[in-house]
Design a protein around this motif. Structure first.
Motif, PDB file in Angstrom:
ATOM      1  N   ILE A 103       0.192  -1.839  -1.721  1.00 51.94           N
ATOM      2  CA  ILE A 103       0.571  -1.710  -0.527  1.00 51.94           C
ATOM      3  C   ILE A 103       1.904  -1.003  -0.630  1.00 51.94           C
ATOM      4  O   ILE A 103       2.358  -0.125   0.171  1.00 51.94           O
ATOM      5  CB  ILE A 103       0.821  -3.034   0.306  1.00 51.94           C
ATOM      6  N   ARG A 104       3.125  -1.400  -1.702  1.00 51.46           N
ATOM      7  CA  ARG A 104       4.128  -0.918  -1.817  1.00 51.46           C
ATOM      8  C   ARG A 104       4.199   0.510  -1.995  1.00 51.46           C
ATOM      9  O   ARG A 104       4.910   1.359  -1.649  1.00 51.46           O
ATOM     10  CB  ARG A 104       4.915  -1.942  -2.970  1.00 51.46           C
ATOM     11  N   GLN A 105       3.362   0.861  -2.988  1.00 48.82           N
ATOM     12  CA  GLN A 105       3.122   2.435  -3.384  1.00 48.82           C
ATOM     13  C   GLN A 105       2.723   3.090  -2.226  1.00 48.82           C
ATOM     14  O   GLN A 105       3.168   4.243  -2.227  1.00 48.82           O
ATOM     15  CB  GLN A 105       2.184   2.504  -4.437  1.00 48.82           C
ATOM     16  N   TRP A 106       1.603   2.596  -1.542  1.00 45.34           N
ATOM     17  CA  TRP A 106       1.173   3.533  -0.302  1.00 45.34           C
ATOM     18  C   TRP A 106       2.224   3.522   0.762  1.00 45.34           C
ATOM     19  O   TRP A 106       2.746   4.503   1.246  1.00 45.34           O
ATOM     20  CB  TRP A 106       0.061   2.664   0.382  1.00 45.34           C
ATOM     21  N   LEU A 107       3.227   2.558   1.027  1.00 42.39           N
ATOM     22  CA  LEU A 107       4.383   2.587   1.884  1.00 42.39           C
ATOM     23  C   LEU A 107       5.339   3.658   1.325  1.00 42.39           C
ATOM     24  O   LEU A 107       5.864   4.608   2.147  1.00 42.39           O
ATOM     25  CB  LEU A 107       5.057   1.307   2.128  1.00 42.39           C
ATOM     26  N   LEU A 108       5.511   3.696   0.029  1.00 35.51           N
ATOM     27  CA  LEU A 108       6.331   4.844  -0.741  1.00 35.51           C
ATOM     28  C   LEU A 108       6.039   6.197  -0.311  1.00 35.51           C
ATOM     29  O   LEU A 108       6.909   6.898  -0.152  1.00 35.51           O
ATOM     30  CB  LEU A 108       6.722   4.481  -1.904  1.00 35.51           C
ATOM     31  N   ILE A 109       4.796   6.305  -0.372  1.00 36.64           N
ATOM     32  CA  ILE A 109       4.337   7.632  -0.133  1.00 36.64           C
ATOM     33  C   ILE A 109       4.596   8.055   1.143  1.00 36.64           C
ATOM     34  O   ILE A 109       5.042   9.288   1.343  1.00 36.64           O
ATOM     35  CB  ILE A 109       2.616   7.790  -0.085  1.00 36.64           C
ATOM     36  N   TYR A 110       4.612   7.347   2.263  1.00 36.93           N
ATOM     37  CA  TYR A 110       5.136   7.765   3.591  1.00 36.93           C
ATOM     38  C   TYR A 110       6.745   8.057   3.544  1.00 36.93           C
ATOM     39  O   TYR A 110       7.041   9.348   4.046  1.00 36.93           O
ATOM     40  CB  TYR A 110       4.996   6.939   4.625  1.00 36.93           C
ATOM     41  N   ASP A 111       7.373   7.252   2.757  1.00 31.87           N
ATOM     42  CA  ASP A 111       8.902   7.634   2.721  1.00 31.87           C
ATOM     43  C   ASP A 111       9.083   8.791   2.035  1.00 31.87           C
ATOM     44  O   ASP A 111      10.084   9.579   2.371  1.00 31.87           O
ATOM     45  CB  ASP A 111       9.642   6.470   1.957  1.00 31.87           C
ATOM     46  N   GLU A 112       8.244   9.339   0.851  1.00 31.35           N
ATOM     47  CA  GLU A 112       8.730  10.305   0.082  1.00 31.35           C
ATOM     48  C   GLU A 112       8.063  11.573   0.312  1.00 31.35           C
ATOM     49  O   GLU A 112       8.318  12.629   0.091  1.00 31.35           O
ATOM     50  CB  GLU A 112       8.318  10.015  -1.575  1.00 31.35           C
ATOM     51  N   GLN A 113       6.647  11.492   0.888  1.00 28.87           N
ATOM     52  CA  GLN A 113       5.811  12.685   1.413  1.00 28.87           C
ATOM     53  C   GLN A 113       5.550  12.828   2.324  1.00 28.87           C
ATOM     54  O   GLN A 113       4.742  13.945   2.811  1.00 28.87           O
ATOM     55  CB  GLN A 113       4.708  12.708   0.137  1.00 28.87           C
ATOM     56  N   GLY A 114       5.449  11.800   3.404  1.00 35.84           N
ATOM     57  CA  GLY A 114       5.015  11.994   4.907  1.00 35.84           C
ATOM     58  C   GLY A 114       3.856  11.299   5.238  1.00 35.84           C
ATOM     59  O   GLY A 114       3.043  10.897   4.471  1.00 35.84           O
ATOM     60  N   SER A 115       3.467  11.449   6.397  1.00 34.74           N
ATOM     61  CA  SER A 115       2.184  10.696   6.743  1.00 34.74           C
ATOM     62  C   SER A 115       0.996  11.449   6.390  1.00 34.74           C
ATOM     63  O   SER A 115      -0.064  10.839   6.300  1.00 34.74           O
ATOM     64  CB  SER A 115       2.287  10.817   8.443  1.00 34.74           C
ATOM     65  N   GLU A 116       1.025  12.803   6.185  1.00 38.07           N
ATOM     66  CA  GLU A 116      -0.437  13.419   5.695  1.00 38.07           C
ATOM     67  C   GLU A 116      -0.733  12.832   4.366  1.00 38.07           C
ATOM     68  O   GLU A 116      -2.110  12.654   4.201  1.00 38.07           O
ATOM     69  CB  GLU A 116       0.001  15.036   5.664  1.00 38.07           C
ATOM     70  N   ALA A 117       0.252  12.931   3.310  1.00 37.74           N
ATOM     71  CA  ALA A 117      -0.056  12.407   2.122  1.00 37.74           C
ATOM     72  C   ALA A 117      -0.497  11.196   2.237  1.00 37.74           C
ATOM     73  O   ALA A 117      -1.288  10.554   1.264  1.00 37.74           O
ATOM     74  CB  ALA A 117       1.124  12.712   1.259  1.00 37.74           C
ATOM     75  N   GLN A 118       0.367  10.323   2.912  1.00 32.87           N
ATOM     76  CA  GLN A 118      -0.015   8.763   2.967  1.00 32.87           C
ATOM     77  C   GLN A 118      -1.610   8.449   3.695  1.00 32.87           C
ATOM     78  O   GLN A 118      -2.153   7.617   2.945  1.00 32.87           O
ATOM     79  CB  GLN A 118       0.905   8.111   4.019  1.00 32.87           C
ATOM     80  N   MET A 119      -1.990   9.409   4.576  1.00 27.30           N
ATOM     81  CA  MET A 119      -3.221   9.302   4.976  1.00 27.30           C
ATOM     82  C   MET A 119      -4.354   9.402   3.920  1.00 27.30           C
ATOM     83  O   MET A 119      -5.259   8.910   4.048  1.00 27.30           O
ATOM     84  CB  MET A 119      -3.435   9.910   6.310  1.00 27.30           C
ATOM     85  N   ALA A 120      -4.258  10.499   3.156  1.00 25.24           N
ATOM     86  CA  ALA A 120      -4.760  11.182   2.272  1.00 25.24           C
ATOM     87  C   ALA A 120      -5.166   9.774   1.081  1.00 25.24           C
ATOM     88  O   ALA A 120      -6.117   9.600   0.696  1.00 25.24           O
ATOM     89  CB  ALA A 120      -4.243  12.451   1.481  1.00 25.24           C
ATOM     90  N   ALA A 121      -3.870   9.268   0.717  1.00 23.01           N
ATOM     91  CA  ALA A 121      -3.874   8.049  -0.285  1.00 23.01           C
ATOM     92  C   ALA A 121      -4.658   6.826   0.542  1.00 23.01           C
ATOM     93  O   ALA A 121      -5.551   6.441  -0.283  1.00 23.01           O
ATOM     94  CB  ALA A 121      -2.357   7.703  -0.700  1.00 23.01           C
ATOM     95  N   LEU A 122      -4.586   6.868   1.956  1.00 17.49           N
ATOM     96  CA  LEU A 122      -5.345   5.669   2.382  1.00 17.49           C
ATOM     97  C   LEU A 122      -6.991   5.900   2.193  1.00 17.49           C
ATOM     98  O   LEU A 122      -7.732   4.917   1.835  1.00 17.49           O
ATOM     99  CB  LEU A 122      -4.916   5.519   3.769  1.00 17.49           C
ATOM    100  N   VAL A 123      -7.277   7.356   2.301  1.00 18.95           N
ATOM    101  CA  VAL A 123      -8.757   7.231   2.378  1.00 18.95           C
ATOM    102  C   VAL A 123      -9.189   7.107   0.744  1.00 18.95           C
ATOM    103  O   VAL A 123     -10.218   6.308   0.565  1.00 18.95           O
ATOM    104  CB  VAL A 123      -9.102   8.872   2.623  1.00 18.95           C
ATOM    105  N   GLN A 124      -8.440   7.565  -0.116  1.00 22.22           N
ATOM    106  CA  GLN A 124      -8.816   7.283  -1.706  1.00 22.22           C
ATOM    107  C   GLN A 124      -8.930   5.574  -1.855  1.00 22.22           C
ATOM    108  O   GLN A 124      -9.563   5.157  -2.269  1.00 22.22           O
ATOM    109  CB  GLN A 124      -7.885   7.909  -2.651  1.00 22.22           C
ATOM    110  N   MET A 125      -7.933   5.055  -1.322  1.00 20.83           N
ATOM    111  CA  MET A 125      -7.749   3.638  -1.550  1.00 20.83           C
ATOM    112  C   MET A 125      -8.855   2.927  -0.774  1.00 20.83           C
ATOM    113  O   MET A 125      -9.359   2.043  -1.430  1.00 20.83           O
ATOM    114  CB  MET A 125      -6.331   3.112  -1.036  1.00 20.83           C
ATOM    115  N   ALA A 126      -8.983   3.109   0.394  1.00 13.81           N
ATOM    116  CA  ALA A 126     -10.227   2.599   1.176  1.00 13.81           C
ATOM    117  C   ALA A 126     -11.504   2.771   0.590  1.00 13.81           C
ATOM    118  O   ALA A 126     -12.508   1.875   0.586  1.00 13.81           O
ATOM    119  CB  ALA A 126     -10.311   3.311   2.500  1.00 13.81           C
ATOM    120  N   ASP A 127     -11.802   4.028  -0.132  1.00  8.28           N
ATOM    121  CA  ASP A 127     -13.039   4.277  -0.614  1.00  8.28           C
ATOM    122  C   ASP A 127     -13.252   3.420  -1.999  1.00  8.28           C
ATOM    123  O   ASP A 127     -14.258   2.778  -1.925  1.00  8.28           O
ATOM    124  CB  ASP A 127     -13.145   5.854  -1.124  1.00  8.28           C
ATOM    125  N   ARG A 128     -11.978   3.106  -2.610  1.00  9.71           N
ATOM    126  CA  ARG A 128     -12.212   2.314  -3.853  1.00  9.71           C
ATOM    127  C   ARG A 128     -12.504   0.818  -3.472  1.00  9.71           C
ATOM    128  O   ARG A 128     -13.228   0.014  -3.881  1.00  9.71           O
ATOM    129  CB  ARG A 128     -10.934   2.375  -4.672  1.00  9.71           C
TER     130      ARG A 128
END
Length: 122
Positions: free
Chosen positions: A66-91
């Motif tokens: 969760i911490r890493q996922w929230l950091l993605i938003y802070d560092e790369q924005g919502s598009e990268a965060q949503m892409a990461a969410l898809v990968q995390m959710a699939d796993r």
């Protein structure tokens, strides 16, 4: 509501978490309340983050994930965060499906044992 700030106690009550949990989430930098002396206040950003944290915990994600996922938003924005969410959710869907299969198997085995015991066949 946009200017709403919650005290530490109000934040615990709103999300039904213990003070220890809330302090820990701050310690591991999931939340960053504003401080006024010793008092902590949580604005809309922290309320939204807490909502996401608790939802992600319910789905079985670790606090570090969760911490890493929230950091993605802070560092790369919502598009990268949503892409990461898809990968995390699939796993995580795979993990949860496996757990469900194991649980279904245990339930069936216990039912068989109960039925055998009920019929005096053990």
């Amino acid at each position: 509501m946009a200017d709403e700030r919650l005290s530490f106690k109000e934040m615990c009550a709103r999300f039904d978490v213990t003070p220890r949990t809330l302090r820990y989430y701050e310690y591991i930098e999931l939340l960053s309340p504003t401080k006024d002396g010793r008092a902590r206040f949580y604005g809309p950003r922290e309320v939204a983050r807490m909502t996401l944290i608790l939802r992600a915990r319910r789905f079985g994600f670790s606090l570090e994930e969760i911490r890493q996922w929230l950091l993605i938003y802070d560092e790369q924005g919502s598009e990268a965060q949503m892409a990461a969410l898809v990968q995390m959710a699939d796993r995580q869907l795979g993990v949860l499906s496996e757990q469900r299969d194991q649980l279904d198997s245990s339930i069936e085995e216990l039912r068989s044992l109960r039925d055998a015991a009920s019929a005096g066949k053990i």
